[in-house]
Design a protein around this motif. Structure first.
Motif, short mmCIF file in Angstrom:
data_model
loop_
_atom_site.label_atom_id
_atom_site.label_comp_id
_atom_site.label_asym_id
_atom_site.label_seq_id
_atom_site.Cartn_x
_atom_site.Cartn_y
_atom_site.Cartn_z
N ILE A 163 -16.73 15.25 26.85
CA ILE A 163 -15.89 15.11 28.04
C ILE A 163 -15.83 16.38 28.88
O ILE A 163 -15.99 16.35 30.09
CB ILE A 163 -14.44 14.70 27.64
N GLU A 164 -15.61 17.52 28.25
CA GLU A 164 -15.45 18.77 28.99
C GLU A 164 -16.56 19.76 28.69
O GLU A 164 -17.20 19.71 27.64
CB GLU A 164 -14.09 19.41 28.67
N ASN A 165 -16.77 20.66 29.64
CA ASN A 165 -17.74 21.74 29.48
C ASN A 165 -17.02 22.94 28.87
O ASN A 165 -16.26 23.62 29.55
CB ASN A 165 -18.35 22.11 30.84
N THR A 168 -14.56 21.92 37.98
CA THR A 168 -13.95 20.68 37.48
C THR A 168 -13.76 20.71 35.97
O THR A 168 -13.00 19.93 35.42
CB THR A 168 -14.84 19.46 37.83
N LYS A 169 -14.52 21.59 35.28
CA LYS A 169 -14.48 21.74 33.81
C LYS A 169 -15.05 20.52 33.08
O LYS A 169 -14.93 20.41 31.85
CB LYS A 169 -13.05 21.98 33.30
N MET A 170 -15.67 19.60 33.82
CA MET A 170 -16.21 18.41 33.17
C MET A 170 -17.60 18.69 32.59
O MET A 170 -18.28 19.64 32.98
CB MET A 170 -16.26 17.25 34.16
N LYS A 222 -19.78 8.14 25.84
CA LYS A 222 -18.61 8.48 26.63
C LYS A 222 -18.79 9.90 27.15
O LYS A 222 -18.95 10.83 26.36
CB LYS A 222 -17.34 8.37 25.78
N VAL A 223 -18.81 10.08 28.46
CA VAL A 223 -19.11 11.39 29.01
C VAL A 223 -18.25 11.69 30.23
O VAL A 223 -17.94 10.80 31.03
CB VAL A 223 -20.62 11.48 29.35
N GLY A 224 -17.84 12.95 30.34
CA GLY A 224 -17.04 13.39 31.47
C GLY A 224 -17.91 13.90 32.60
O GLY A 224 -18.83 14.68 32.38
N VAL A 225 -17.61 13.47 33.82
CA VAL A 225 -18.41 13.82 34.99
C VAL A 225 -17.51 14.34 36.11
O VAL A 225 -16.36 13.92 36.24
CB VAL A 225 -19.24 12.61 35.47
N GLU A 278 -10.18 7.92 35.54
CA GLU A 278 -9.85 9.26 35.99
C GLU A 278 -9.42 10.10 34.81
O GLU A 278 -8.82 9.61 33.85
CB GLU A 278 -8.73 9.21 37.04
N TYR A 279 -9.74 11.40 34.88
CA TYR A 279 -9.44 12.30 33.77
C TYR A 279 -8.78 13.56 34.31
O TYR A 279 -9.27 14.18 35.26
CB TYR A 279 -10.73 12.67 33.04
N SER A 280 -7.66 13.93 33.73
CA SER A 280 -6.97 15.15 34.10
C SER A 280 -6.28 15.72 32.87
O SER A 280 -5.40 15.09 32.30
CB SER A 280 -5.95 14.87 35.21
N LYS A 281 -6.73 16.91 32.45
CA LYS A 281 -6.16 17.53 31.26
C LYS A 281 -6.28 19.04 31.40
O LYS A 281 -7.37 19.58 31.58
CB LYS A 281 -6.89 17.05 30.01
N ASP A 282 -5.15 19.73 31.31
CA ASP A 282 -5.13 21.17 31.52
C ASP A 282 -5.79 21.48 32.87
O ASP A 282 -5.34 21.00 33.88
CB ASP A 282 -5.83 21.90 30.36
#
Length: 337
Positions: free
Chosen positions: A179-181, A270-272, A292-295, A321-325
């Motif tokens: 999900i995140e980089n 974006t940190k994705m 499952k991958v974050g973009v 949509e994804y929002s975390k930290d």
């Protein structure tokens, strides 16, 4: 027979590339209508014809409408043939885009195939070959696709003449989630063919200054070659995120470095896990397993590829949509068929 509207959303050649590739590996005939209908030069171009020729060679396909400017194409796939061959695009048409259509074939072959492609390696409106080698293939390794690229000679517009060898190996998709980089090690290459090396140094300084100011410490190599065509540009990358810019007459070298570095920073912010360009490239592989991958964002290219893939498989893509930290973007997922 599956029918696909070639004018859907993005309405570009990607629809053709994805459709014939999936037709080959599923053995489902496909008819594509309204190909690039809303573009200035509608219908098939040399680059699209090269893609279809490459896939048809692999699966011994029968093809109708494979002519320049044709707005309708019918593709009847046959049995997969694992043999080496060469494709000459004849122009500076993108080698990278042909490779995109070839990569899913890894799921259907029974032995390694080496394909030689002649055309453009670094041209406008397509990923540079460096992106395919250092980002696309690196990500695909995680899900089980194993391929290797060897850049023999670079090709720029208008002459082309670049040569790339790709080895595609029999593969099977495995589950994967990212999900995140989390880690960042910036690398880059400035490719220069037939031009003064000072141009490369100016591009590197511009890009490095901007990235250093943002707290990054990039390792950017200079590549100087001679070849049939002339060009210069920069490619920056980290993990599964990349950015590039081609030099062009009238654009200062400093601006080339600035564009590439600022675009990379925008993606990194974006940190994705993956950038918006990689997202559409991995869509054809996602129905084969739980992925499952974050973009960073969802582009029309991505939505268009989802449309095509869902025509071939009983699968539904989920985009949340994804929002975390400090991370903010989207998560694309599927359940394997």
């Amino acid at each position: 027979m599956i029918t696909i509207d070639g004018s859907y959303l993005e309405g570009g050649g990607q629809i053709v590339r994805t459709a014939v590739s999936l037709s080959a590996i599923t053995k489902k005939p496909v008819k594509i209508i309204n190909i690039r209908k809303n573009r200035k030069n509608s219908g098939l171009s040399n680059q699209h014809i090269a893609c279809v020729n490459a896939i048809s060679k692999i699966c011994n396909a029968k093809v109708e409408g494979l002519l320049k400017s044709s707005e309708t194409l019918v593709f009847y796939p046959g049995d997969i043939i694992s043999e080496n061959f060469e494709i000459d695009i004849k122009t500076a048409g993108s080698i990278s885009l042909v490779i995109q259509s070839l990569l899913p074939i890894a799921l259907a072959i029974d032995k390694n195939i080496e394909i030689t492609l002649i055309g453009g390696t670094n041209v406008e409106f397509s990923p540079p070959i460096d992106y395919i080698k250092n980002v696309t293939l690196k990500f695909l390794e995680n899900i089980g696709i194993n391929s290797e690229i060897n850049i023999i000679e670079r090709g720029f517009f208008p002459e082309g003449g670049g040569t790339v060898k790709i080895t595609i190996k029999p593969s099977k998709i495995i589950p994967f989630e990212l999900i995140e980089n989390k880690s960042i090690e910036l690398k880059g290459i400035i490719f220069n063919q037939n031009l003064d090396e000072n141009i490369s140094k100016r591009i590197r300084k511009s890009a490095s200054d901007i990235l250093l100011n943002k707290g990054f410490c990039p390792e950017i190599k200079l590549e100087k070659t001679n070849g049939k065509s002339t060009g210069v540009g920069i490619f920056l990358f980290t993990n599964y995120i990349g950015s590039d810019c081609l030099g062009k007459r009238g654009i200062p070298s400093e601006k080339v470095g600035k564009i590439a570095s600022e675009n990379l920073i925008e993606e990194l912010d974006t940190k994705m896990a993956i950038d918006s360009h990689l997202a559409d490239q991995i869509i054809p592989f996602m129905p084969f397993s739980d992925i499952k991958v974050g973009v960073s964002k969802i582009t029309n290219h991505t939505s268009t590829n989802i449309y095509v893939v869902e025509k071939f498989f009983d699968v539904k893509f989920n985009i949340d949509e994804y929002s975390k930290d400090n991370a903010k973007g989207y998560v694309i997922s599927t359940k394997g068929v």
